[in-house]
Design a protein around this motif. Structure first.
Motif, PDB file in Angstrom:
ATOM      1  N   PHE A   1     -30.207  25.268 -41.697  1.00  0.00           N
ATOM      2  CA  PHE A   1     -29.017  24.736 -42.376  1.00  0.00           C
ATOM      3  C   PHE A   1     -28.744  25.615 -43.588  1.00  0.00           C
ATOM      4  CE2 PHE A   1     -32.891  22.398 -43.364  1.00  0.00           C
ATOM      5  CZ  PHE A   1     -33.028  22.625 -44.724  1.00  0.00           C
ATOM      6  N   GLN A   2     -27.577  25.458 -44.165  1.00  0.00           N
ATOM      7  CA  GLN A   2     -27.197  26.257 -45.328  1.00  0.00           C
ATOM      8  C   GLN A   2     -28.188  26.061 -46.466  1.00  0.00           C
ATOM      9  OE1 GLN A   2     -24.434  28.166 -44.850  1.00  0.00           O
ATOM     10  NE2 GLN A   2     -24.880  29.244 -46.729  1.00  0.00           N
ATOM     11  N   GLY A   3     -28.737  27.153 -46.981  1.00  0.00           N
ATOM     12  CA  GLY A   3     -29.688  27.080 -48.082  1.00  0.00           C
ATOM     13  C   GLY A   3     -31.138  26.972 -47.653  1.00  0.00           C
ATOM     14  N   ASP A   4     -31.397  26.868 -46.347  1.00  0.00           N
ATOM     15  CA  ASP A   4     -32.777  26.789 -45.851  1.00  0.00           C
ATOM     16  C   ASP A   4     -33.452  28.154 -46.009  1.00  0.00           C
ATOM     17  OD1 ASP A   4     -35.088  25.893 -44.619  1.00  0.00           O
ATOM     18  OD2 ASP A   4     -34.280  26.055 -42.586  1.00  0.00           O
ATOM     19  N   SER A   5     -34.718  28.156 -46.418  1.00  0.00           N
ATOM     20  CA  SER A   5     -35.424  29.423 -46.624  1.00  0.00           C
ATOM     21  C   SER A   5     -36.261  29.845 -45.411  1.00  0.00           C
ATOM     22  CB  SER A   5     -36.338  29.326 -47.850  1.00  0.00           C
ATOM     23  OG  SER A   5     -37.326  28.323 -47.644  1.00  0.00           O
ATOM     24  N   ALA A   6     -36.339  28.989 -44.381  1.00  0.00           N
ATOM     25  CA  ALA A   6     -37.138  29.334 -43.197  1.00  0.00           C
ATOM     26  C   ALA A   6     -36.580  30.594 -42.539  1.00  0.00           C
ATOM     27  CB  ALA A   6     -37.126  28.179 -42.199  1.00  0.00           C
TER      28      ALA A   6
END
Length: 199
Positions: free
Chosen positions: A9-14
């Motif tokens: 999702f937007q902003g996920d660091s994975a």
């Protein structure tokens, strides 16, 4: 691209470095498809800034999903050994979806050792060249569990080229028997719109 981690999702660091690489390749005019594990916080299929993302669902039990979380798959196996039971289903699901996508691709770029093993098998079936990038947790886990070295060596043997994001990871791979002429260190890129040298 085959990867066991990618932003959900937007902003996920994975898998953020994989995402930035995919975005840069797309910006350079390449069509980029990403095959990644499913997560309940992400769509099964979506387009993210021109990147086509295909997420593979493989376990009906969220607790046993192997991907995502700190340390990725190696850490999940260490803290939740029962998650290993989903590996066969994950492998079949991941390979099946990847084969459908890769059939129309010129190259497969696999991220992390497990993806390299799957991509290497697809190379034998489809004849599509494969590059494997070593990213850290995979090599450290494999290196500390010598019983798993044959799986790593099989990944290395099945792919055309190997890159690592650091010289230390390259050293681990070479220490496990990877030929020096098959691997090259290419560090993760830096987005100069976000980062700049300190004054």
């Amino acid at each position: 691209m085959l990867t066991t981690s990618f932003p959900r999702f937007q902003g996920d660091s994975a898998g953020i470095f994989v995402y930035h690489l995919a975005r840069a390749m797309n910006g350079a005019g390449h069509r980029v498809n990403v095959v990644a594990p499913w997560d309940d916080r992400a769509a099964g299929f979506e387009e993210m800034q021109g990147i086509l993302i295909h997420r593979v669902k493989y376990s009906p039990w969220k607790r046993l999903n192997m991907a995502y979380g700190a340390g990725g798959i190696p850490e999940k196996i260490r803290t939740e050994p029962a998650a290993l039971s989903t590996l066969p289903l994950f492998t079949v699901s991941f390979m099946t979806r990847a084969a459908e996508i890769a059939a129309d691709c010129h190259i497969i770029h696999a991220h992390w050792l497990y993806s390299g093993l799957v991509a290497g098998m697809l190379r034998k079936i489809l004849g599509v060249p494969v590059v494997l990038t070593l990213r850290g947790s995979d090599m450290k886990f494999m290196h500390s569990h010598r019983i798993l070295w044959p799986a790593a060596m099989l990944s290395f043997a099945l792919v055309d080229r190997v890159t690592s994001v650091s010289s230390s990871l390259e050293g681990l791979a070479r220490g496990m028997g990877l030929r020096e002429d098959k691997i090259e260190t290419i560090p993760n890129g830096v987005d100069f719109s976000l980062f700049s040298p300190a004054p």
